[in-house]
Design a protein around this motif. Sequence first.
Motif, PDB file in Angstrom:
ATOM      1  N   ASP A  42      10.636  71.744 -66.547  1.00  0.00           N
ATOM      2  CA  ASP A  42       9.446  71.175 -65.892  1.00  0.00           C
ATOM      3  C   ASP A  42       9.596  71.311 -64.370  1.00  0.00           C
ATOM      4  OD1 ASP A  42       7.584  69.352 -64.664  1.00  0.00           O
ATOM      5  OD2 ASP A  42       7.305  68.440 -66.630  1.00  0.00           O
ATOM      6  N   HIS A  43       8.775  72.177 -63.781  1.00  0.00           N
ATOM      7  CA  HIS A  43       8.918  72.438 -62.334  1.00  0.00           C
ATOM      8  C   HIS A  43       8.559  71.210 -61.499  1.00  0.00           C
ATOM      9  CE1 HIS A  43       4.570  72.920 -61.350  1.00  0.00           C
ATOM     10  NE2 HIS A  43       4.477  73.281 -62.615  1.00  0.00           N
ATOM     11  N   GLN A  44       7.645  70.361 -61.986  1.00  0.00           N
ATOM     12  CA  GLN A  44       7.284  69.159 -61.227  1.00  0.00           C
ATOM     13  C   GLN A  44       8.462  68.189 -61.145  1.00  0.00           C
ATOM     14  OE1 GLN A  44       3.743  68.095 -63.534  1.00  0.00           O
ATOM     15  NE2 GLN A  44       2.514  68.502 -61.708  1.00  0.00           N
ATOM     16  N   LEU A  45       9.228  68.102 -62.232  1.00  0.00           N
ATOM     17  CA  LEU A  45      10.419  67.252 -62.225  1.00  0.00           C
ATOM     18  C   LEU A  45      11.444  67.764 -61.207  1.00  0.00           C
ATOM     19  CD1 LEU A  45      11.003  66.455 -66.009  1.00  0.00           C
ATOM     20  CD2 LEU A  45      10.844  64.774 -64.162  1.00  0.00           C
ATOM     21  N   TRP A  46      11.661  69.069 -61.193  1.00  0.00           N
ATOM     22  CA  TRP A  46      12.626  69.628 -60.240  1.00  0.00           C
ATOM     23  C   TRP A  46      12.167  69.407 -58.801  1.00  0.00           C
ATOM     24  CZ3 TRP A  46      17.416  70.624 -61.256  1.00  0.00           C
ATOM     25  CH2 TRP A  46      17.806  71.031 -62.530  1.00  0.00           C
ATOM     26  N   ARG A  47      10.830  69.540 -58.579  1.00  0.00           N
ATOM     27  CA  ARG A  47      10.318  69.340 -57.214  1.00  0.00           C
ATOM     28  C   ARG A  47      10.489  67.890 -56.782  1.00  0.00           C
ATOM     29  NH1 ARG A  47       8.252  73.260 -54.995  1.00  0.00           N
ATOM     30  NH2 ARG A  47       7.558  74.214 -56.949  1.00  0.00           N
ATOM     31  N   ALA A  48      10.195  66.959 -57.702  1.00  0.00           N
ATOM     32  CA  ALA A  48      10.363  65.533 -57.387  1.00  0.00           C
ATOM     33  C   ALA A  48      11.835  65.220 -57.117  1.00  0.00           C
ATOM     34  CB  ALA A  48       9.832  64.685 -58.533  1.00  0.00           C
ATOM     35  N   ARG A  68      14.929  75.810 -57.922  1.00  0.00           N
ATOM     36  CA  ARG A  68      14.814  75.743 -59.389  1.00  0.00           C
ATOM     37  C   ARG A  68      13.365  75.433 -59.794  1.00  0.00           C
ATOM     38  NH1 ARG A  68      18.262  74.589 -63.827  1.00  0.00           N
ATOM     39  NH2 ARG A  68      16.967  75.004 -65.677  1.00  0.00           N
ATOM     40  N   ALA A  69      12.681  74.580 -59.019  1.00  0.00           N
ATOM     41  CA  ALA A  69      11.278  74.255 -59.305  1.00  0.00           C
ATOM     42  C   ALA A  69      10.425  75.514 -59.232  1.00  0.00           C
ATOM     43  CB  ALA A  69      10.768  73.214 -58.315  1.00  0.00           C
ATOM     44  N   ASP A  70      10.646  76.332 -58.184  1.00  0.00           N
ATOM     45  CA  ASP A  70       9.888  77.575 -58.049  1.00  0.00           C
ATOM     46  C   ASP A  70      10.155  78.514 -59.225  1.00  0.00           C
ATOM     47  OD1 ASP A  70       8.827  76.707 -55.682  1.00  0.00           O
ATOM     48  OD2 ASP A  70      10.152  77.886 -54.392  1.00  0.00           O
ATOM     49  N   GLU A  71      11.426  78.628 -59.603  1.00  0.00           N
ATOM     50  CA  GLU A  71      11.790  79.506 -60.716  1.00  0.00           C
ATOM     51  C   GLU A  71      11.142  79.051 -62.016  1.00  0.00           C
ATOM     52  OE1 GLU A  71      16.002  79.292 -60.695  1.00  0.00           O
ATOM     53  OE2 GLU A  71      16.268  80.726 -59.035  1.00  0.00           O
ATOM     54  N   GLU A  72      11.170  77.751 -62.262  1.00  0.00           N
ATOM     55  CA  GLU A  72      10.620  77.224 -63.515  1.00  0.00           C
ATOM     56  C   GLU A  72       9.100  77.344 -63.552  1.00  0.00           C
ATOM     57  OE1 GLU A  72      12.115  76.558 -66.141  1.00  0.00           O
ATOM     58  OE2 GLU A  72      14.187  76.392 -65.465  1.00  0.00           O
ATOM     59  N   ASN A  76       7.333  79.326 -66.464  1.00  0.00           N
ATOM     60  CA  ASN A  76       6.343  78.721 -67.365  1.00  0.00           C
ATOM     61  C   ASN A  76       5.174  79.666 -67.600  1.00  0.00           C
ATOM     62  OD1 ASN A  76       7.589  76.295 -67.966  1.00  0.00           O
ATOM     63  ND2 ASN A  76       6.700  75.215 -66.217  1.00  0.00           N
ATOM     64  N   PHE A  77       4.733  80.338 -66.513  1.00  0.00           N
ATOM     65  CA  PHE A  77       3.654  81.323 -66.676  1.00  0.00           C
ATOM     66  C   PHE A  77       4.119  82.471 -67.575  1.00  0.00           C
ATOM     67  CE2 PHE A  77       2.167  79.587 -62.469  1.00  0.00           C
ATOM     68  CZ  PHE A  77       0.990  79.053 -62.944  1.00  0.00           C
ATOM     69  N   ASP A  78       5.351  82.918 -67.332  1.00  0.00           N
ATOM     70  CA  ASP A  78       5.864  84.050 -68.121  1.00  0.00           C
ATOM     71  C   ASP A  78       5.960  83.694 -69.599  1.00  0.00           C
ATOM     72  OD1 ASP A  78       6.002  85.535 -65.828  1.00  0.00           O
ATOM     73  OD2 ASP A  78       8.148  85.194 -65.491  1.00  0.00           O
ATOM     74  N   ARG A  79       6.381  82.450 -69.891  1.00  0.00           N
ATOM     75  CA  ARG A  79       6.453  82.026 -71.293  1.00  0.00           C
ATOM     76  C   ARG A  79       5.065  82.017 -71.928  1.00  0.00           C
ATOM     77  NH1 ARG A  79      11.004  79.021 -69.404  1.00  0.00           N
ATOM     78  NH2 ARG A  79       9.703  77.369 -68.534  1.00  0.00           N
ATOM     79  N   ALA A  97       0.455  81.171 -57.632  1.00  0.00           N
ATOM     80  CA  ALA A  97       1.748  80.509 -57.421  1.00  0.00           C
ATOM     81  C   ALA A  97       2.680  81.401 -56.596  1.00  0.00           C
ATOM     82  CB  ALA A  97       2.388  80.167 -58.761  1.00  0.00           C
ATOM     83  N   LEU A  98       2.712  82.690 -56.917  1.00  0.00           N
ATOM     84  CA  LEU A  98       3.572  83.613 -56.172  1.00  0.00           C
ATOM     85  C   LEU A  98       3.095  83.759 -54.727  1.00  0.00           C
ATOM     86  CD1 LEU A  98       3.981  86.252 -59.003  1.00  0.00           C
ATOM     87  CD2 LEU A  98       5.874  85.007 -57.926  1.00  0.00           C
ATOM     88  N   HIS A  99       1.784  83.788 -54.536  1.00  0.00           N
ATOM     89  CA  HIS A  99       1.252  83.870 -53.161  1.00  0.00           C
ATOM     90  C   HIS A  99       1.673  82.642 -52.361  1.00  0.00           C
ATOM     91  CE1 HIS A  99      -1.675  84.990 -50.000  1.00  0.00           C
ATOM     92  NE2 HIS A  99      -1.783  83.679 -49.845  1.00  0.00           N
TER      93      HIS A  99
END
Length: 687
Positions: A42-48, A68-72, A76-79, A97-99
């Motif tokens: 969960d990228h939001q969890l990593w960002r928090a 790690r938040a950016d990677e996740e 998530n999109f790739d999954r 997101a990449l932009h």
Amino acid sequence: MEQSTINAVESIFEKGLSYLDAGNYQAALECFDEALQIYPHDHQLWRARGDVMYALERYDEGDDSYIRADEEEIANFDRGLEFQPYDRSLWEARGNALHNKKRYEEALISYDRALAIKFDDSETWVKRSHSLMELDMYPDAIASLDKALEFQPQNADTWREKGNILAHQGRFEEAVNSYNKVLALQSDDYSALVEKGRCLVNLERYQEAIDSFDRVLAAEPDWWATWEERGIAYEGLGLDDEALKCYETALQIRDSESGYTWISPDTLWERLERLRSKRLAHYDSLIANDPNDWETWLLRGEELSALKQYSEAIESFDRVLSIKSDFHNIWFQRGCAFLNLGEDREAIANYDRALEYYQESPMAWYYRAITLSNLEQYQEALINCDRALKYIPQASEIWETKGNIAWKLGDFEEAEQSYAQVLAIEPNAYQALFKRSMALIQLQRFEEALVCHLHSNSLETVNPEDEQDCIDSLQYGQSWYVWAEELIHNGSENYQEANILLDKALEMTPEMEEAWNLKAYILLQLGVYDKSLAAYDRALELNPRSEHAWFNRGLVLEQLSLYEEALSSYNKDLEIHSKNPQTWTNRGRVLQNLGWGDEAINSCDRALEIEPEYDPAVYEKASIYAIQGNIELALENLEKAIQIVEEQNLAETVNYRFLAYNDPNFDNIRHDSRFQKLTTTQLTVYG
């Protein structure tokens, strides 16, 4: 992931966010780590989690969490795309997101995949152009916008973006055509009119540019930059007088804006100065032909005053007076020149001469009031304001000056009435609204004060319901605290008034730790150190980890010369904020005052381990070495502190040359020629 697991993660996440909002960072971290053990993607969890790490000043771990938040987020999109490879919205969202992460080349690949699925999606073509612009691929960006316009030709925003890129590329004729498309769709698009005007100036189509700027200024007369650009167009036409009027208007509006910060180089002032110098040369040529032409000497003096060359202006006015000594306006302008030179008594003498010849000169009385106020002769200054108002009772600036003078006398009733008069003339005079609210606080008329403050903070009309909501909020101590906090943090430094409000807050809620903390800070700023110390002690009694309380308590104790207690307070702060370079620096200063020079240097070095370019620590080391008589290290560190602020363009706000020159800590090395050279050398100004 099962719904029950999703619900559990969301519940823990929400709990962590509530801890984060409350400042309980350790508890928040435990929640986020627990949630990540259940679902580590969960990228939001990593960002928090990154936010918590930064709050705890564990910056490296915070950066790792953000990465790690950016990677996740991308993963998530790739999954999702593994199962839905033809989902256009997923490809577009991945591109967005990449932009946002400045991975523009990868973003382009995602946008292209989205467009392969839906070729006529104009919004994606626009977003694609944004990534191309960031890569400086401007022709490709324009081609992308053209595709967007092919499918949505009535989109004014896209035409504007195309115009902006074309203008940036110097393709001004094409840019004008794009802005015309915008204006055909939205005739009142002022940003397009301004940009079109700028392009027309570059095309030397000056009259068309002026027409474009005039349409803007008819609706937005306070856009000072547009006045400046209008002046440039008039200069292009060779109409210097019209250009000068535009520059003067721009300068007047700009300098009255409270949020404006002067930036070097000041091109607006340079334009105005150039035209005035040109006019001045013309006057000099006229005087060369006729040295007794007093009217030209007068114009020359006015021009020099406008150029802030006041001594030279006085010389010109003197030439007028040698020919025409009874002209009251010359004495008045001569007085204003002395006022600007800081020679207040000379200014008064000149205003008096002006009034000898013309008793009914309101401006002479007004400027006499200003000068008397500078001399702290406030009662007489008030009388002079009244004399000026007798002739021009609708002059709002005189009423405001009268209010300011009454305030200095502590006559808040008179000040409030004067500001009310300003508002009767100019209902939206925000400075007067704010000042009146401060006077009303002093008069304990809190409901009126709050409503007045509400109006001073709003550019839009405040309705009666909003006013009543504000008044109703005063039944809560927290509202008084928020009001006081706003006064302190908006740069107004109305400490006395904020302190009155905090007393009301604490009267209602005596256990409000943040109110005690703010009250202590205010009392520190006011120099009431014993009461400030007591307030910090009360805040820390309520919360031993109260934000910044230990640090500021150390400052108070330093002012009271209680250095051992100050050291203890700074040590307490470091238990909470171990990576605060300011605390380590202040701790070093206290250790030096206790006679522990080596430990003082070590403390400053700890600050520099955290932030190697932290100039206050470098200056403090220079000071300590100077006290010890270590000339070489004192000079080395002083020079380094000066170099840091100049390289970081801070020389206008932090002048270590001046500080060291006046700092008694450097008395031991003041005789050294290198110190003398270092502290008297002109500061480098970067722009």
